[in-house]
Motif scaffolding. Structure first.
Motif, PDB file in Angstrom:
ATOM      1  N   ALA A 218       0.786  -1.440   0.177  1.00  0.00           N
ATOM      2  CA  ALA A 218       0.394  -0.250   0.011  1.00  0.00           C
ATOM      3  C   ALA A 218       1.236   1.251   0.263  1.00  0.00           C
ATOM      4  O   ALA A 218       0.716   2.396  -0.169  1.00  0.00           O
ATOM      5  N   GLY A 219       1.920   1.257   0.882  1.00  0.00           N
ATOM      6  CA  GLY A 219       2.810   2.147   1.180  1.00  0.00           C
ATOM      7  C   GLY A 219       3.067   2.454  -0.325  1.00  0.00           C
ATOM      8  O   GLY A 219       4.113   4.417  -0.588  1.00  0.00           O
ATOM      9  N   LEU A 220       3.951   1.991  -1.163  1.00  0.00           N
ATOM     10  CA  LEU A 220       4.615   2.369  -2.137  1.00  0.00           C
ATOM     11  C   LEU A 220       3.555   2.558  -3.716  1.00  0.00           C
ATOM     12  O   LEU A 220       4.270   2.993  -4.213  1.00  0.00           O
ATOM     13  N   SER A 221       2.306   2.552  -3.545  1.00  0.00           N
ATOM     14  CA  SER A 221       1.315   2.132  -4.430  1.00  0.00           C
ATOM     15  C   SER A 221       0.083   3.955  -4.161  1.00  0.00           C
ATOM     16  O   SER A 221      -0.003   4.300  -3.337  1.00  0.00           O
ATOM     17  N   LEU A 222       0.207   4.799  -5.680  1.00  0.00           N
ATOM     18  CA  LEU A 222      -0.310   5.709  -5.259  1.00  0.00           C
ATOM     19  C   LEU A 222      -2.136   5.291  -5.198  1.00  0.00           C
ATOM     20  O   LEU A 222      -2.790   6.298  -4.576  1.00  0.00           O
ATOM     21  N   ALA A 223      -2.230   4.112  -5.087  1.00  0.00           N
ATOM     22  CA  ALA A 223      -4.127   3.630  -5.678  1.00  0.00           C
ATOM     23  C   ALA A 223      -3.411   2.273  -4.911  1.00  0.00           C
ATOM     24  O   ALA A 223      -2.849   1.175  -5.858  1.00  0.00           O
ATOM     25  N   THR A 224      -4.978   1.044  -3.579  1.00  0.00           N
ATOM     26  CA  THR A 224      -5.245   0.023  -3.999  1.00  0.00           C
ATOM     27  C   THR A 224      -6.138   0.209  -4.640  1.00  0.00           C
ATOM     28  O   THR A 224      -7.338   0.624  -4.061  1.00  0.00           O
ATOM     29  N   VAL A 225      -6.282  -1.078  -5.513  1.00  0.00           N
ATOM     30  CA  VAL A 225      -7.413  -1.629  -6.502  1.00  0.00           C
ATOM     31  C   VAL A 225      -7.454  -2.899  -5.559  1.00  0.00           C
ATOM     32  O   VAL A 225      -7.078  -4.484  -5.983  1.00  0.00           O
ATOM     33  N   VAL A 226      -8.281  -3.457  -4.953  1.00  0.00           N
ATOM     34  CA  VAL A 226      -9.223  -4.636  -4.814  1.00  0.00           C
ATOM     35  C   VAL A 226     -10.531  -5.305  -5.659  1.00  0.00           C
ATOM     36  O   VAL A 226     -11.843  -4.943  -5.909  1.00  0.00           O
ATOM     37  N   VAL A 227      -9.148  -6.206  -6.624  1.00  0.00           N
ATOM     38  CA  VAL A 227     -10.445  -7.310  -7.024  1.00  0.00           C
ATOM     39  C   VAL A 227     -11.477  -7.294  -6.846  1.00  0.00           C
ATOM     40  O   VAL A 227     -12.996  -7.790  -7.118  1.00  0.00           O
ATOM     41  N   GLU A 228     -11.121  -9.224  -6.380  1.00  0.00           N
ATOM     42  CA  GLU A 228     -11.711  -9.317  -5.359  1.00  0.00           C
ATOM     43  C   GLU A 228     -11.123  -9.768  -4.047  1.00  0.00           C
ATOM     44  O   GLU A 228      -9.774 -10.494  -3.841  1.00  0.00           O
ATOM     45  N   ALA A 229     -12.615 -10.114  -2.761  1.00  0.00           N
ATOM     46  CA  ALA A 229     -11.553 -10.389  -1.626  1.00  0.00           C
ATOM     47  C   ALA A 229     -13.200 -10.923  -1.171  1.00  0.00           C
ATOM     48  O   ALA A 229     -13.912  -9.932  -0.490  1.00  0.00           O
ATOM     49  N   ALA A 230     -12.696 -12.017   0.060  1.00  0.00           N
ATOM     50  CA  ALA A 230     -13.469 -12.300   0.969  1.00  0.00           C
ATOM     51  C   ALA A 230     -13.953 -11.494   1.779  1.00  0.00           C
ATOM     52  O   ALA A 230     -13.045 -10.530   2.222  1.00  0.00           O
ATOM     53  N   ASN A 231     -14.677 -11.182   2.723  1.00  0.00           N
ATOM     54  CA  ASN A 231     -14.141 -10.680   4.459  1.00  0.00           C
ATOM     55  C   ASN A 231     -14.076 -10.817   5.008  1.00  0.00           C
ATOM     56  O   ASN A 231     -13.286  -9.633   6.087  1.00  0.00           O
ATOM     57  N   ARG A 232     -13.248 -12.109   5.149  1.00  0.00           N
ATOM     58  CA  ARG A 232     -11.410 -12.083   5.827  1.00  0.00           C
ATOM     59  C   ARG A 232     -10.892 -12.226   5.087  1.00  0.00           C
ATOM     60  O   ARG A 232     -10.515 -13.556   3.991  1.00  0.00           O
ATOM     61  N   SER A 233     -10.032 -11.433   4.754  1.00  0.00           N
ATOM     62  CA  SER A 233      -9.380 -11.492   3.449  1.00  0.00           C
ATOM     63  C   SER A 233      -7.796 -10.935   4.107  1.00  0.00           C
ATOM     64  O   SER A 233      -8.164  -9.576   4.473  1.00  0.00           O
ATOM     65  N   GLY A 234      -6.693 -10.680   3.034  1.00  0.00           N
ATOM     66  CA  GLY A 234      -5.290 -10.402   3.220  1.00  0.00           C
ATOM     67  C   GLY A 234      -5.777  -8.674   2.728  1.00  0.00           C
ATOM     68  O   GLY A 234      -4.791  -7.968   2.784  1.00  0.00           O
ATOM     69  N   ALA A 235      -6.513  -8.949   1.172  1.00  0.00           N
ATOM     70  CA  ALA A 235      -6.402  -7.826   0.622  1.00  0.00           C
ATOM     71  C   ALA A 235      -6.773  -6.360   1.581  1.00  0.00           C
ATOM     72  O   ALA A 235      -6.905  -5.279   1.302  1.00  0.00           O
ATOM     73  N   LEU A 236      -7.941  -7.312   2.178  1.00  0.00           N
ATOM     74  CA  LEU A 236      -8.915  -6.093   3.021  1.00  0.00           C
ATOM     75  C   LEU A 236      -8.117  -4.976   3.836  1.00  0.00           C
ATOM     76  O   LEU A 236      -7.916  -4.006   4.226  1.00  0.00           O
ATOM     77  N   ILE A 237      -6.848  -5.900   3.941  1.00  0.00           N
ATOM     78  CA  ILE A 237      -5.589  -5.452   4.943  1.00  0.00           C
ATOM     79  C   ILE A 237      -4.847  -4.268   4.462  1.00  0.00           C
ATOM     80  O   ILE A 237      -4.488  -3.576   4.438  1.00  0.00           O
ATOM     81  N   THR A 238      -4.662  -4.939   3.384  1.00  0.00           N
ATOM     82  CA  THR A 238      -4.064  -3.425   2.181  1.00  0.00           C
ATOM     83  C   THR A 238      -4.764  -2.620   2.218  1.00  0.00           C
ATOM     84  O   THR A 238      -4.064  -1.381   2.267  1.00  0.00           O
ATOM     85  N   ALA A 239      -6.162  -3.104   1.916  1.00  0.00           N
ATOM     86  CA  ALA A 239      -6.965  -1.383   1.932  1.00  0.00           C
ATOM     87  C   ALA A 239      -6.818  -0.923   2.892  1.00  0.00           C
ATOM     88  O   ALA A 239      -6.668   0.459   2.363  1.00  0.00           O
ATOM     89  N   ARG A 240      -7.162  -1.442   4.636  1.00  0.00           N
ATOM     90  CA  ARG A 240      -7.606   0.061   4.883  1.00  0.00           C
ATOM     91  C   ARG A 240      -6.222   0.271   5.101  1.00  0.00           C
ATOM     92  O   ARG A 240      -5.988   1.749   5.443  1.00  0.00           O
ATOM     93  N   LEU A 241      -4.973  -0.424   4.928  1.00  0.00           N
ATOM     94  CA  LEU A 241      -3.492   0.437   5.988  1.00  0.00           C
ATOM     95  C   LEU A 241      -3.399   1.345   4.100  1.00  0.00           C
ATOM     96  O   LEU A 241      -2.912   2.820   4.434  1.00  0.00           O
ATOM     97  N   ALA A 242      -3.604   1.189   3.244  1.00  0.00           N
ATOM     98  CA  ALA A 242      -4.673   2.395   2.399  1.00  0.00           C
ATOM     99  C   ALA A 242      -4.555   3.249   2.492  1.00  0.00           C
ATOM    100  O   ALA A 242      -3.990   4.415   2.198  1.00  0.00           O
ATOM    101  N   ALA A 243      -5.529   3.638   2.706  1.00  0.00           N
ATOM    102  CA  ALA A 243      -6.190   4.065   3.344  1.00  0.00           C
ATOM    103  C   ALA A 243      -5.911   4.828   4.777  1.00  0.00           C
ATOM    104  O   ALA A 243      -5.547   6.522   4.747  1.00  0.00           O
ATOM    105  N   GLU A 244      -5.671   4.168   5.064  1.00  0.00           N
ATOM    106  CA  GLU A 244      -4.500   5.272   6.302  1.00  0.00           C
ATOM    107  C   GLU A 244      -3.247   6.013   5.730  1.00  0.00           C
ATOM    108  O   GLU A 244      -2.672   6.887   6.798  1.00  0.00           O
ATOM    109  N   ALA A 245      -2.642   5.173   4.832  1.00  0.00           N
ATOM    110  CA  ALA A 245      -1.449   6.166   4.220  1.00  0.00           C
ATOM    111  C   ALA A 245      -1.816   6.887   3.417  1.00  0.00           C
ATOM    112  O   ALA A 245      -1.345   8.056   2.457  1.00  0.00           O
ATOM    113  N   GLY A 246      -3.308   7.660   3.239  1.00  0.00           N
ATOM    114  CA  GLY A 246      -3.954   8.968   2.412  1.00  0.00           C
ATOM    115  C   GLY A 246      -3.963   8.744   1.251  1.00  0.00           C
ATOM    116  O   GLY A 246      -3.947   9.893   0.573  1.00  0.00           O
TER     117      GLY A 246
END
Length: 389
Positions: A218-246
């Motif tokens: 997330a920190g290396l990227s200008l945006a994070t795109v989540v394509v498919e993710a279940a409710n319990r998914s590491g991709a959701l962690i990446t998305a949350r961290l991207a939001a926290e990084a602005g």
């Protein structure tokens, strides 16, 4: 050999809180001075008892293994205070003390979009990951992901297939491969992009390392795109961290009957941008892209203002939209609004195309206006000939 690198490796191996280790390094003029400062200084910096024990008795075998790895061509260690450390990651929460890089470290500076998602996607999800990553690559953007099975692998492969830049951040040492069947993929990413890790060579993959890895994606990227993710998914962690990084967070909607879409729908309910095309993602980061290009050019020390002769990548030369835009560009700077009107392209599409041409060195931007690079051939015909040289 100077004492800086072994000291930095010792500090990394101490583990535990990044804040205390960062405070320790900041309290002395060099990392070596901080590591050798002794227990009183370590305690004053907030180091835990376990960290102090590691600092007092470092794992010399692990340090020697890392030093041997660094002696091989294409292997790099970039400390957080080095000029070569990617500024986007430095500005994110909890940047690492350093990055081990297998490949070209300059790719970590390249404007990037993270594409992440399920490790067991549907065929449609895998195809969408490839479609979006292909579009990003053709627009001149790097594709960042975590080299995991599923969506990550599809994103990396699509970038490679389109002669794009891709960066893989791994949750193990840069010399380890996880999953094992990605050995050839990891080698290809290292050869044509970069594999990055905050863990010393020789470190195996561990479950606790993957959430930490996600913050770097997330920190290396200008945006994070989540394509498919279940409710319990590491991709959701990446998305949350991207939001926290602005950073921008985007999610693709899916069928309500697809459990792998549930996490994307949750992100959208929580404020992530619902996107249906790569152009929509690029429109969201247009301003950030414009800010990122000068940093990249300064870092590479090849500013387009110098009139560097460049070749149009095959993926651009074969695209009618790029041929049309090239004909509209002149040696006199033209505002983007005029180019939109004349070309009929959308603002998002034009922005991504201009970025790709600017990074290729065939277009320069002066005060928000675009013109041909004086060092590049002056006609569409000669442009095509240069591509074939």
């Amino acid at each position: 050999m100077d004492e800086h690198t072994p000291a930095l490796l010792t500090l990394i191996l101490a583990g535990g809180s990044l804040a205390s280790r960062r405070a320790l390094a900041a309290a002395r003029p060099t990392v070596a001075a901080a590591v050798h400062a002794g227990p009183v200084a370590w305690r004053q910096a907030g180091c835990s008892a376990a960290q102090q024990q590691h600092l007092a008795s470092p794992d010399h075998a692990a340090i020697e293994r890392a030093l041997r790895w660094l002696q091989q061509p294409g292997h790099h260690l970039i400390a957080a205070d080095d000029d070569g450390f990617p500024p986007l990651l430095r500005a994110a929460p909890e940047p690492p003390l350093a990055l081990f890089v297998d490949g070209d470290p300059s790719h970590l500076w390249h404007p990037a979009i993270a594409v992440v998602g399920s490790r067991s996607p549907t065929p449609s999800g895998r195809a969408l990951a490839a479609e979006f990553s292909t579009a990003f690559s053709r627009a001149g953007l790097a594709v960042t992901s975590g080299l995991a099975a599923g969506i990550d692998a599809a994103a990396h492969r699509a970038a490679l297939d389109n002669d794009g830049i891709t960066v893989a951040v791994v949750g193990n040492g840069p010399d380890h491969v996880f999953p094992l069947h990605h050995r050839s993929l990891q080698a290809a990413v290292a050869s044509r992009g970069a594999v990055a890790s905050e863990y010393l060579p020789g470190t195996p993959a561990r479950p606790a390392y993957f959430p930490a890895r996600n913050r770097l994606v997330a920190g290396l990227s200008l945006a994070t795109v989540v394509v498919e993710a279940a409710n319990r998914s590491g991709a959701l962690i990446t998305a949350r961290l991207a939001a926290e990084a602005g950073r921008e967070v985007c999610a693709l909607p899916g069928s309500v009957r697809n459990p792998r879409a549930a996490g994307c729908h949750r992100l959208i309910r929580e404020g992530a941008a619902l996107v249906e095309s790569a152009d929509e993602v690029m429109a969201l980061i247009a301003t950030a892209l414009a800010d990122a290009v000068p940093d990249l050019q300064r870092h590479l020390a090849t500013p387009t203002e110098q009139g560097r002769r460049a070749r149009l990548p095959p993926t651009l030369a074969s695209d009618p939209d790029y041929q049309c835009l090239w004909k509209l560009l002149d040696h006199d700077p033209t505002p983007a609004d005029s180019l939109i009107t004349q070309s009929g392209l959308t603002a998002a599409r034009l922005s991504s195309m201009l970025l790709a041409m600017e990074l290729a060195g065939i277009v320069v931007c002066e005060h928000g206006r675009y013109c041909r690079n004086p060092g590049f051939p002056t006609s569409t015909a000669s442009m095509t000939q240069a591509e074939g040289q």
